[in-house]
Design a protein around this motif. Structure first.
Motif, mmCIF file in Angstrom:
data_model
loop_
_atom_site.group_PDB
_atom_site.id
_atom_site.type_symbol
_atom_site.label_atom_id
_atom_site.label_comp_id
_atom_site.label_asym_id
_atom_site.label_seq_id
_atom_site.Cartn_x
_atom_site.Cartn_y
_atom_site.Cartn_z
ATOM 1 N N CYS A 13 0.810 -1.226 0.000
ATOM 2 C CA CYS A 13 0.000 0.000 0.000
ATOM 3 C C CYS A 13 0.844 1.278 0.000
ATOM 4 O O CYS A 13 0.319 2.356 -0.254
ATOM 5 C CB CYS A 13 -0.958 0.001 1.185
ATOM 6 N N GLU A 14 2.125 1.176 0.304
ATOM 7 C CA GLU A 14 3.079 2.280 0.300
ATOM 8 C C GLU A 14 2.914 3.279 1.439
ATOM 9 O O GLU A 14 3.509 4.351 1.426
ATOM 10 C CB GLU A 14 3.086 3.011 -1.051
ATOM 11 N N LEU A 15 2.101 2.968 2.450
ATOM 12 C CA LEU A 15 1.954 3.880 3.583
ATOM 13 C C LEU A 15 3.260 4.054 4.348
ATOM 14 O O LEU A 15 3.641 5.170 4.685
ATOM 15 C CB LEU A 15 0.879 3.390 4.549
ATOM 16 N N GLU A 44 12.661 7.130 15.140
ATOM 17 C CA GLU A 44 11.934 6.124 15.922
ATOM 18 C C GLU A 44 10.442 6.421 15.990
ATOM 19 O O GLU A 44 9.613 5.522 15.833
ATOM 20 C CB GLU A 44 12.529 6.005 17.325
ATOM 21 N N ASP A 45 10.080 7.676 16.211
ATOM 22 C CA ASP A 45 8.657 8.027 16.323
ATOM 23 C C ASP A 45 7.910 7.794 15.007
ATOM 24 O O ASP A 45 6.804 7.245 15.009
ATOM 25 C CB ASP A 45 8.484 9.482 16.769
ATOM 26 N N THR A 46 8.518 8.184 13.882
ATOM 27 C CA THR A 46 7.822 7.990 12.605
ATOM 28 C C THR A 46 7.813 6.515 12.196
ATOM 29 O O THR A 46 6.868 6.072 11.552
ATOM 30 C CB THR A 46 8.428 8.860 11.480
ATOM 31 N N ALA A 47 8.829 5.751 12.590
ATOM 32 C CA ALA A 47 8.813 4.309 12.320
ATOM 33 C C ALA A 47 7.666 3.658 13.087
ATOM 34 O O ALA A 47 6.943 2.806 12.540
ATOM 35 C CB ALA A 47 10.146 3.676 12.703
ATOM 36 N N GLU A 52 1.942 1.534 13.264
ATOM 37 C CA GLU A 52 0.548 1.669 13.690
ATOM 38 C C GLU A 52 -0.385 1.897 12.498
ATOM 39 O O GLU A 52 -1.554 1.507 12.544
ATOM 40 C CB GLU A 52 0.428 2.808 14.687
ATOM 41 N N ALA A 53 0.128 2.536 11.443
ATOM 42 C CA ALA A 53 -0.703 2.859 10.286
ATOM 43 C C ALA A 53 -0.880 1.672 9.325
ATOM 44 O O ALA A 53 -1.798 1.679 8.501
ATOM 45 C CB ALA A 53 -0.105 4.036 9.523
ATOM 46 N N CYS A 54 -0.019 0.667 9.420
ATOM 47 C CA CYS A 54 -0.085 -0.458 8.484
ATOM 48 C C CYS A 54 -1.458 -1.139 8.575
ATOM 49 O O CYS A 54 -1.843 -1.635 9.636
ATOM 50 C CB CYS A 54 1.014 -1.469 8.790
ATOM 51 N N PRO A 55 -2.200 -1.194 7.463
ATOM 52 C CA PRO A 55 -3.553 -1.738 7.500
ATOM 53 C C PRO A 55 -3.614 -3.247 7.713
ATOM 54 O O PRO A 55 -4.675 -3.785 8.045
ATOM 55 C CB PRO A 55 -4.139 -1.345 6.146
ATOM 56 N N VAL A 56 -2.492 -3.948 7.514
ATOM 57 C CA VAL A 56 -2.495 -5.411 7.677
ATOM 58 C C VAL A 56 -1.523 -5.878 8.763
ATOM 59 O O VAL A 56 -1.214 -7.063 8.858
ATOM 60 C CB VAL A 56 -2.188 -6.116 6.332
ATOM 61 N N ASP A 57 -1.050 -4.949 9.583
ATOM 62 C CA ASP A 57 -0.132 -5.256 10.689
ATOM 63 C C ASP A 57 1.088 -6.059 10.239
ATOM 64 O O ASP A 57 1.501 -7.019 10.894
ATOM 65 C CB ASP A 57 -0.867 -6.016 11.799
ATOM 66 N N ALA A 58 1.693 -5.640 9.114
ATOM 67 C CA ALA A 58 2.864 -6.338 8.580
ATOM 68 C C ALA A 58 4.175 -5.795 9.141
ATOM 69 O O ALA A 58 5.223 -6.350 8.851
ATOM 70 C CB ALA A 58 2.883 -6.220 7.058
ATOM 71 N N ILE A 59 4.122 -4.742 9.942
ATOM 72 C CA ILE A 59 5.328 -4.084 10.445
ATOM 73 C C ILE A 59 5.482 -4.314 11.929
ATOM 74 O O ILE A 59 4.527 -4.196 12.681
ATOM 75 C CB ILE A 59 5.275 -2.562 10.159
#
Length: 62
Positions: A13-15, A44-47, A52-59
């Motif tokens: 998704c490129e988020l 660290e904060d933006t990572a 948190e923004a990943c729609p499929v919790d892949a991170i």
């Protein structure tokens, strides 16, 4: 702190690279990948925001 992208779960998704391009990038296969070194302290904060923004919790950032 390290970041990891589960490529089996990523939907491309490129988020994450849009939120934190210093840590995440898109590969030729259309899926995201994280840098292979420690996340710079300045990012660290933006990572975490990308995690948190990943729609499929892949991170995972830990």
């Amino acid at each position: 702190m390290k970041a990891h992208v589960d490529k089996e779960t990523c939907i491309g998704c490129e988020l994450c690279p849009n939120i934190c391009p210093e840590v995440f990038r898109m590969e030729d296969d259309g899926l995201a990948v994280a840098i292979d070194v420690e996340v710079p302290s300045d990012n660290e904060d933006t990572a975490k925001e990308a995690e948190e923004a990943c729609p499929v919790d892949a991170i995972e950032v830990s």
